[in-house]
Design a protein around this motif. Structure first.
Motif, PDB file in Angstrom:
ATOM      1  N   UNK A  23     -33.228 -20.192 -57.303  1.00  9.16           N
ATOM      2  CA  UNK A  23     -31.984 -20.800 -56.859  1.00  9.16           C
ATOM      3  C   UNK A  23     -30.905 -20.516 -57.898  1.00  9.16           C
ATOM      4  N   UNK A  24     -29.777 -20.056 -57.425  1.00  7.36           N
ATOM      5  CA  UNK A  24     -28.697 -19.664 -58.326  1.00  7.36           C
ATOM      6  C   UNK A  24     -27.510 -20.608 -58.227  1.00  7.36           C
ATOM      7  N   UNK A  25     -26.850 -20.794 -59.362  1.00  8.45           N
ATOM      8  CA  UNK A  25     -25.606 -21.559 -59.377  1.00  8.45           C
ATOM      9  C   UNK A  25     -24.399 -20.631 -59.493  1.00  8.45           C
ATOM     10  N   UNK A  30     -23.367 -14.271 -53.301  1.00 12.75           N
ATOM     11  CA  UNK A  30     -23.431 -13.413 -52.107  1.00 12.75           C
ATOM     12  C   UNK A  30     -22.861 -12.020 -52.368  1.00 12.75           C
ATOM     13  N   UNK A  31     -22.133 -11.853 -53.457  1.00  6.93           N
ATOM     14  CA  UNK A  31     -21.554 -10.556 -53.814  1.00  6.93           C
ATOM     15  C   UNK A  31     -22.340  -9.838 -54.895  1.00  6.93           C
ATOM     16  N   UNK A  32     -23.473 -10.407 -55.267  1.00  9.36           N
ATOM     17  CA  UNK A  32     -24.249  -9.852 -56.372  1.00  9.36           C
ATOM     18  C   UNK A  32     -25.500  -9.127 -55.883  1.00  9.36           C
ATOM     19  N   UNK A  73     -28.198 -16.074 -48.656  1.00  4.08           N
ATOM     20  CA  UNK A  73     -26.934 -16.315 -49.359  1.00  4.08           C
ATOM     21  C   UNK A  73     -26.409 -17.733 -49.145  1.00  4.08           C
ATOM     22  N   UNK A  74     -26.662 -18.313 -47.987  1.00  7.79           N
ATOM     23  CA  UNK A  74     -26.195 -19.676 -47.732  1.00  7.79           C
ATOM     24  C   UNK A  74     -26.858 -20.667 -48.684  1.00  7.79           C
TER      25      UNK A  74
END
Length: 122
Positions: A23-25, A30-32, A73-74
């Motif tokens: 899980x990312x903060x 979404x652009x990575x 991405x959501x």
């Protein structure tokens, strides 16, 4: 600042499966382009799977056909489905955002999380 929180590791027998989550903060998730790395004791950290912002995937030869990387991405989450696990897959697994620096060469460009330990017994 914690950017990635990995989970899902554990102890499994050879031939078993695990699904890792990260899980990312990162606001720009979404652009990575994202990747899963692993590091076994005494070894350098290696990139085992990557997924572009458009969903294209690449795998290290050592895991090709056994591991599958995906993303949501959501939920700002990247996954690694690991099947047919082998003792040599034993390592701490991390995720990170990637930057392409040359043909077929990507490097991690975010902060490293704690990772999740995967141990495969023979």
């Amino acid at each position: 600042q914690v950017q990635f929180v990995e989970s899902g590791g554990g102890l499994v027998q050879a031939g078993g499966s695990l699904r890792l989550s990260c899980v990312s903060s990162v606001i720009t998730f979404s652009s990575e382009d994202m990747g899963w790395y692993r590091q076994a004791p005494g070894n350098q950290r290696e990139l085992v799977a990557s997924i572009s912002l458009r969903g294209s995937t690449n795998y290290a030869d050592s895991v090709k056909g056994r591991f599958t990387i995906s993303r949501n991405n959501a939920k700002k989450t990247v996954y690694l489905q690991m099947n047919s696990l082998k003792p040599e897959d034993t390592a701490v697994y991390h995720c990170n955002k990637l930057r392409t620096v040359g043909p077929g060469t990507q490097i991690a460009r975010g902060s490293w999380g704690q990772g999740t330990q995967v141990t495969v017994s023979s």
